[in-house]
Design an enzyme around this catalytic site. Structure first.
Site, PDB file in Angstrom:
ATOM      1  N   GLU A 195       0.804  -1.226   0.000  1.00  0.00           N
ATOM      2  CA  GLU A 195       0.000   0.000   0.000  1.00  0.00           C
ATOM      3  C   GLU A 195       0.837   1.277   0.000  1.00  0.00           C
ATOM      4  OE1 GLU A 195      -2.809  -0.562   3.204  1.00  0.00           O
ATOM      5  OE2 GLU A 195      -3.532  -2.441   2.358  1.00  0.00           O
ATOM      6  N   ASN A 244       2.226  -4.478  -3.531  1.00  0.00           N
ATOM      7  CA  ASN A 244       0.830  -4.876  -3.332  1.00  0.00           C
ATOM      8  C   ASN A 244       0.022  -3.640  -2.918  1.00  0.00           C
ATOM      9  OD1 ASN A 244      -1.020  -7.173  -2.988  1.00  0.00           O
ATOM     10  ND2 ASN A 244      -0.986  -6.716  -0.786  1.00  0.00           N
ATOM     11  N   HIS A 299     -10.169  -5.767  -2.644  1.00  0.00           N
ATOM     12  CA  HIS A 299     -11.220  -5.673  -1.617  1.00  0.00           C
ATOM     13  C   HIS A 299     -12.377  -4.896  -2.254  1.00  0.00           C
ATOM     14  CE1 HIS A 299      -8.894  -7.406   1.591  1.00  0.00           C
ATOM     15  NE2 HIS A 299      -7.888  -6.624   1.304  1.00  0.00           N
ATOM     16  N   GLU A 315      -6.023 -10.420  -2.259  1.00  0.00           N
ATOM     17  CA  GLU A 315      -6.848 -10.316  -1.044  1.00  0.00           C
ATOM     18  C   GLU A 315      -8.333 -10.205  -1.387  1.00  0.00           C
ATOM     19  OE1 GLU A 315      -5.378  -7.244   1.631  1.00  0.00           O
ATOM     20  OE2 GLU A 315      -3.289  -7.691   1.123  1.00  0.00           O
ATOM     21  N   ASP A 357     -12.098 -10.076  -1.697  1.00  0.00           N
ATOM     22  CA  ASP A 357     -13.401 -10.267  -1.041  1.00  0.00           C
ATOM     23  C   ASP A 357     -14.368  -9.218  -1.594  1.00  0.00           C
ATOM     24  OD1 ASP A 357     -12.512  -8.033   0.419  1.00  0.00           O
ATOM     25  OD2 ASP A 357     -12.293  -9.139   2.298  1.00  0.00           O
TER      26      ASP A 357
HETATM   27  O1  9MR Z   1      -6.943  -9.204   7.732  1.00  0.00           O
HETATM   28  C1  9MR Z   1      -6.201  -8.273   8.462  1.00  0.00           C
HETATM   29  C2  9MR Z   1      -6.944  -7.946   9.746  1.00  0.00           C
HETATM   30  O2  9MR Z   1      -7.044  -9.079  10.570  1.00  0.00           O
HETATM   31  C3  9MR Z   1      -6.227  -6.822  10.460  1.00  0.00           C
HETATM   32  O3  9MR Z   1      -6.993  -6.426  11.589  1.00  0.00           O
HETATM   33  C4  9MR Z   1      -6.048  -5.659   9.521  1.00  0.00           C
HETATM   34  C5  9MR Z   1      -5.330  -4.518  10.190  1.00  0.00           C
HETATM   35  O4  9MR Z   1      -4.917  -3.560   9.299  1.00  0.00           O
HETATM   36  O5  9MR Z   1      -5.317  -6.086   8.387  1.00  0.00           O
HETATM   37  C6  9MR Z   1      -6.025  -7.016   7.655  1.00  0.00           C
HETATM   38  O6  9MR Z   1      -5.395  -7.308   6.458  1.00  0.00           O
HETATM   39  C7  9MR Z   1      -5.175  -6.215   5.569  1.00  0.00           C
HETATM   40  C8  9MR Z   1      -3.952  -6.546   4.764  1.00  0.00           C
HETATM   41  O7  9MR Z   1      -2.874  -6.784   5.628  1.00  0.00           O
HETATM   42  C9  9MR Z   1      -3.594  -5.436   3.802  1.00  0.00           C
HETATM   43  N1  9MR Z   1      -4.717  -5.092   2.961  1.00  0.00           N
HETATM   44  C10 9MR Z   1      -5.960  -4.830   3.665  1.00  0.00           C
HETATM   45  C11 9MR Z   1      -6.308  -6.002   4.566  1.00  0.00           C
HETATM   46  C12 9MR Z   1      -7.663  -5.784   5.223  1.00  0.00           C
HETATM   47  O8  9MR Z   1      -7.619  -4.716   6.099  1.00  0.00           O
END
Ligand code: 9MR
Length: 513
Positions: free
Chosen positions: A166, A207, A243, A272, A274
């Site tokens: 990011e 990513n 997402h 990722e 969803d």
């Molecule tokens: O799935 C992850 C969640 O359990 C955490 O609380 C969250 C915190 O930022 O991060 C989530 O995963 C993220 C991923 O690392 C990067 N892209 C966005 C994802 C969803 O927030």
């Protein structure tokens, strides 16, 4: 695996049976032998046939859920740790590295023949505060040391790293972070070089989210990777998180966007995926969700350099969405009860799945069973299940083809039964019922009550409404319902995985005992 089994008449084998066993018996599958091949081609097998992987995120806390791990270990060929390789977990205190949680994930992957994507080495979030507190000149050595230690530890265990996660704002400008503040955008090349030095075999990715379609943010990523490649910086691919949300529309020109990155000689991965929605879910939103999942998979398959798709966990039970976007959820392929949603069938179709039984009956039938008990006494001489069916699909279903089964044990006494429909908004004259023996008997199941329909049709999104059923033995001897397979104490209607629905004799919902 589908919890739905598409063969008629058969008994579950392979992971479906394992899952049913795990549900019923709490069998510890974690760390056990790899799960046997599914009776139905798995998502990963379908993807592999197209030269892709199909993976899922997972997290340490989820791995104690044996029904969950049975599916994770069998259906997916790749896993990504949701949190356990992030900086706040791996180096919470400067110079003190903790790999135990990440090691659990790589061990799970090894035991189940899955590749692991490492996620993530450099990210502004889930970053321990000590990094941001460093004097600027110490950020680069701290970052390089972090990358070196983590990527070295996981050498051979991860096949790809999200080296930088990011890096961009929505408008394509660089996101502020301790790394950008200290090094400017050069931190990205420095990070990639450090990762390559630590693990020359791993595929190195950048990513980000909202770079799936053409737009300002993906243009920024495109410009960055073009420059990095021109400078000879080690970079193998771009990860598009995906997402998505039904209320925001599908990314603009996703396939073309993927292709322009591929044309630079880079791999592309959906990392990722969803598709969330405003709750409550309804048939329309679920249909939109299905089409988004399908279109993402189709886009990946249309681009040769798209190496695979990872869903950001496969069940709504463990989704990050509800806690981040209050009021939104239902983003995954399976629901909170680990039951398949319409999107799963859409993904399977996109991956080229053919109907496994060749009969075609029930194809696309998306019915679910809901159950409550209408019986406050579990030890008396009658069993009173309340059942209703909901059409979660986008086409009407003729009820004449549909049967529903509720399993119980008959105990001692007569083995002949009387059955009754006490009430239904369909009219009980439209409902048939009978009891049949279940051979061979399973735990909590030596008989089942089967309901059917003489007429009627269920529109998309519609429910049959409550069907109040009742049965007794002809000698009116007592039951003990407490251990019956399909019984629960639910007093209001809820999705019931242990009540099965068949269309044309083919299982379309639920888990047989
Ligand atoms: O799935 C992850 C969640 O359990 C955490 O609380 C969250 C915190 O930022 O991060 C989530 O995963 C993220 C991923 O690392 C990067 N892209 C966005 C994802 C969803 O927030």
């Amino acid at each position: 695996m589908d919890l739905v089994m598409r063969r008629s008449g058969g008994r579950l084998a392979g992971p479906c049976a394992l899952l049913a066993g795990a549900l019923a018996l709490g069998t510890a599958l974690l760390g056990g032998p790899a799960v046997a091949a599914s009776p139905e081609t798995t998502l990963h097998e379908l993807a592999s046939a197209q030269g892709r992987y199909f993976g899922s995120a997972t997290d340490n806390s989820e791995l104690t859920d044996t029904a969950y791990t049975a599916v994770l270990g069998s259906e997916f060929g790749q896993i990504t740790p949701g949190n356990s390789m992030k900086w706040d977990t791996t180096e919470p205190v400067q110079g003190q590295f903790k790999f135990a949680k990440g090691d659990v994930i790589t061990d799970f992957g090894r035991q189940h023949g899955q590749s692991v994507r490492g996620h993530t080495l450099v990210w502004h979030s889930q970053l321990p505060s000590w990094v941001g507190a460093l004097p600027p000149e110490q950020v680069e050595p701290a970052m390089v040391n972090h990358i070196t230690e983590v990527a070295t530890h996981y050498r051979g265990a991860v096949t790809a790293w999200d080296v930088v996660n990011e890096p961009f704002n929505e408008d394509g400008t660089y996101r502020t972070s301790p790394f950008h503040t200290a090094m400017g955008s050069d931190y990205i090349a420095t990070a990639l070089r450090a990762a390559h030095a630590a693990d020359p075999e791993a595929k190195l990715y950048l990513n980000d989210y909202n770079i799936e379609g053409l737009g300002a943010k993906s243009d920024a990523m495109y410009a960055l990777v073009t420059e990095l490649l021109a400078e000879g910086v080690p970079l193998d691919g771009v990860g598009m998180q995906a997402h998505l949300a039904v209320q925001y529309g599908f990314p603009y020109e996703m396939r073309a966007n993927m292709q322009r990155f591929a044309d630079l000689g880079l791999d592309v991965a959906v990392t990722e995926l969803d598709v969330r929605m405003q709750l409550p879910a309804d048939a329309t939103k679920l249909a939109t969700q299905s089409s988004y999942y399908q279109r993402v998979v189709e886009a990946c398959l249309a681009v040769e350099r798209c190496v695979g798709v990872t869903v950001w966990d496969w069940t709504d039970k463990y989704s990050w969405v509800p806690s981040t976007f209050p009021g939104q959820g239902a983003a995954n392929l399976y629901d909170e009860n680990l039951l398949p949603k319409p999107a799963l069938a859409a993904v399977r179709t996109a991956l080229g799945a053919e109907d496994d039984d060749g009969e075609g009956e029930g194809d696309g039938a998306t019915l679910k069973a809901q159950y409550r008990t209408n019986d406050s006494a579990t030890g008396d001489n009658q069993i009173k299940p309340g059942l209703q069916l909901v059409n979660t699909g986008s086409t009407a279903v003729s009820l004449q083809d549909v049967t529903v089964r509720y399993w119980f044990t008959g105990e001692n006494g007569a083995s002949t039964y009387s059955t009754w429909c006490d009430w239904s908004p369909l009219g009980c004259s439209a409902v048939t019922s009978r009891v049949a023996a279940w051979n061979p008997a399973a735990a909590g199941a030596d008989h089942y009550l089967e309901a059917g329909f003489r007429s009627g049709s269920l529109a998309p999104g519609a429910s049959t409404g409550e069907i109040q059923l009742r049965l007794n033995k002809t000698d009116w001897s007592r039951f003990d319902e407490s251990d019956d397979y399909s019984h629960s104490g639910a007093t209001s209607y809820a999705d019931a995985a242990k009540v099965a629905v068949y269309v044309g004799g083919e299982l379309v919902w639920g888990i047989e005992p």
